[in-house]
Scaffold this motif. Structure first.
Motif, mmCIF file in Angstrom:
data_model
loop_
_atom_site.group_PDB
_atom_site.id
_atom_site.type_symbol
_atom_site.label_atom_id
_atom_site.label_comp_id
_atom_site.label_asym_id
_atom_site.label_seq_id
_atom_site.Cartn_x
_atom_site.Cartn_y
_atom_site.Cartn_z
ATOM 1 N N UNK A 33 0.817 -1.214 0.000
ATOM 2 C CA UNK A 33 0.000 0.000 0.000
ATOM 3 C C UNK A 33 0.849 1.261 0.000
ATOM 4 N N UNK A 34 2.147 1.095 0.052
ATOM 5 C CA UNK A 34 3.059 2.228 0.128
ATOM 6 C C UNK A 34 3.822 2.409 -1.170
ATOM 7 N N UNK A 35 3.932 3.657 -1.590
ATOM 8 C CA UNK A 35 4.907 3.992 -2.622
ATOM 9 C C UNK A 35 6.282 3.985 -1.967
ATOM 10 N N UNK A 36 7.244 3.451 -2.663
ATOM 11 C CA UNK A 36 8.626 3.474 -2.202
ATOM 12 C C UNK A 36 9.430 4.328 -3.160
ATOM 13 N N UNK A 37 10.372 5.059 -2.598
ATOM 14 C CA UNK A 37 11.166 5.928 -3.450
ATOM 15 C C UNK A 37 12.611 5.986 -3.013
ATOM 16 N N UNK A 38 13.454 6.256 -3.969
ATOM 17 C CA UNK A 38 14.868 6.539 -3.706
ATOM 18 C C UNK A 38 15.109 8.002 -4.057
ATOM 19 N N UNK A 39 15.744 8.690 -3.133
ATOM 20 C CA UNK A 39 16.085 10.091 -3.293
ATOM 21 C C UNK A 39 17.578 10.242 -3.025
ATOM 22 N N UNK A 40 18.123 11.354 -3.463
ATOM 23 C CA UNK A 40 19.536 11.588 -3.183
ATOM 24 C C UNK A 40 19.773 13.077 -2.932
ATOM 25 N N UNK A 41 20.816 13.326 -2.182
ATOM 26 C CA UNK A 41 21.213 14.703 -1.901
ATOM 27 C C UNK A 41 22.724 14.803 -1.934
ATOM 28 N N UNK A 42 23.203 15.618 -2.835
ATOM 29 C CA UNK A 42 24.630 15.874 -2.944
ATOM 30 C C UNK A 42 24.969 17.105 -2.115
ATOM 31 N N UNK A 43 26.219 17.241 -1.691
ATOM 32 C CA UNK A 43 26.610 18.410 -0.899
ATOM 33 C C UNK A 43 26.271 19.709 -1.608
ATOM 34 N N UNK A 44 25.607 20.613 -0.900
ATOM 35 C CA UNK A 44 25.272 21.906 -1.453
ATOM 36 C C UNK A 44 24.089 21.915 -2.397
ATOM 37 N N UNK A 45 23.446 20.764 -2.554
ATOM 38 C CA UNK A 45 22.303 20.676 -3.471
ATOM 39 C C UNK A 45 21.056 20.227 -2.720
ATOM 40 N N UNK A 46 19.912 20.466 -3.333
ATOM 41 C CA UNK A 46 18.658 20.025 -2.738
ATOM 42 C C UNK A 46 18.455 18.531 -2.987
ATOM 43 N N UNK A 47 17.670 17.953 -2.111
ATOM 44 C CA UNK A 47 17.320 16.554 -2.298
ATOM 45 C C UNK A 47 16.479 16.396 -3.560
ATOM 46 N N UNK A 48 16.745 15.341 -4.306
ATOM 47 C CA UNK A 48 15.998 15.102 -5.528
ATOM 48 C C UNK A 48 15.539 13.656 -5.595
ATOM 49 N N UNK A 49 14.423 13.450 -6.245
ATOM 50 C CA UNK A 49 13.908 12.111 -6.445
ATOM 51 C C UNK A 49 14.713 11.405 -7.524
ATOM 52 N N UNK A 50 15.036 10.156 -7.291
ATOM 53 C CA UNK A 50 15.777 9.347 -8.260
ATOM 54 C C UNK A 50 14.827 8.369 -8.953
ATOM 55 N N UNK A 51 14.062 7.649 -8.147
ATOM 56 C CA UNK A 51 13.149 6.647 -8.702
ATOM 57 C C UNK A 51 12.057 6.345 -7.690
ATOM 58 N N UNK A 52 10.878 6.024 -8.184
ATOM 59 C CA UNK A 52 9.766 5.641 -7.322
ATOM 60 C C UNK A 52 9.074 4.414 -7.887
ATOM 61 N N UNK A 53 8.391 3.699 -7.003
ATOM 62 C CA UNK A 53 7.655 2.519 -7.432
ATOM 63 C C UNK A 53 6.426 2.359 -6.559
ATOM 64 N N UNK A 54 5.278 2.093 -7.182
ATOM 65 C CA UNK A 54 4.077 1.894 -6.391
ATOM 66 C C UNK A 54 3.897 0.416 -6.073
ATOM 67 N N UNK A 55 2.830 0.113 -5.364
ATOM 68 C CA UNK A 55 2.639 -1.248 -4.906
ATOM 69 C C UNK A 55 2.425 -2.270 -6.001
#
Length: 125
Positions: A33-55
């Motif tokens: 029932x949960x979406x799962x996601x991978x995000x990343x944050x590099x030094x000095x940058x905002x967090x960004x979405x990399x990939x998501x997957x639904x149930x």
């Protein structure tokens, strides 16, 4: 309380591969029932979405990783994976796993999602 534990990060050379894993526990609802996601944050940058997957396995990717990354989930193991190939120095970041209750749509805000502590990925040229 949902807990997410990432693993699989490390230091690799440009062109290498890594598989990140995120093990989940403590869900109030079924894991699917949960979406799962991978995000990343590099030094000095905002967090960004990399990939998501639904149930149901519907996926989405950032343009920067499309074609060289794959997100998959194993609902029986409450685990989501991110396979990253052809890694580049610009992929260097702290990678986070996140989970949010969803009706199947993973887009939109993840501000109220559950987050892991992150796993570091460092790609050298």
């Amino acid at each position: 309380q949902v807990q997410l534990v990432e693993s699989g990060g490390g230091a690799v050379q440009s062109g290498g591969s890594l598989r990140l894993s995120c093990a989940a526990s403590g869900y109030a609802y079924t894991y699917s029932a949960y979406c799962m996601g991978w995000f990343r944050q590099a030094p000095g940058k905002e967090r960004e979405a990399v990939a998501t997957i639904n149930g149901m396995g519907g996926v989405g990717y950032a343009e920067s990783v499309r074609g060289r990354s794959a997100i998959v989930r194993d609902n029986a193991k409450n685990t989501v994976y991110l396979q990253m190939n052809s890694l580049k120095p610009e992929d260097t970041a702290l990678y986070y796993c996140a989970a949010k209750k969803s009706n199947g749509v993973c887009s939109g805000s993840w501000s109220s999602a559950y987050w892991g502590q992150g796993t570091q990925v460092t790609v050298s040229s």
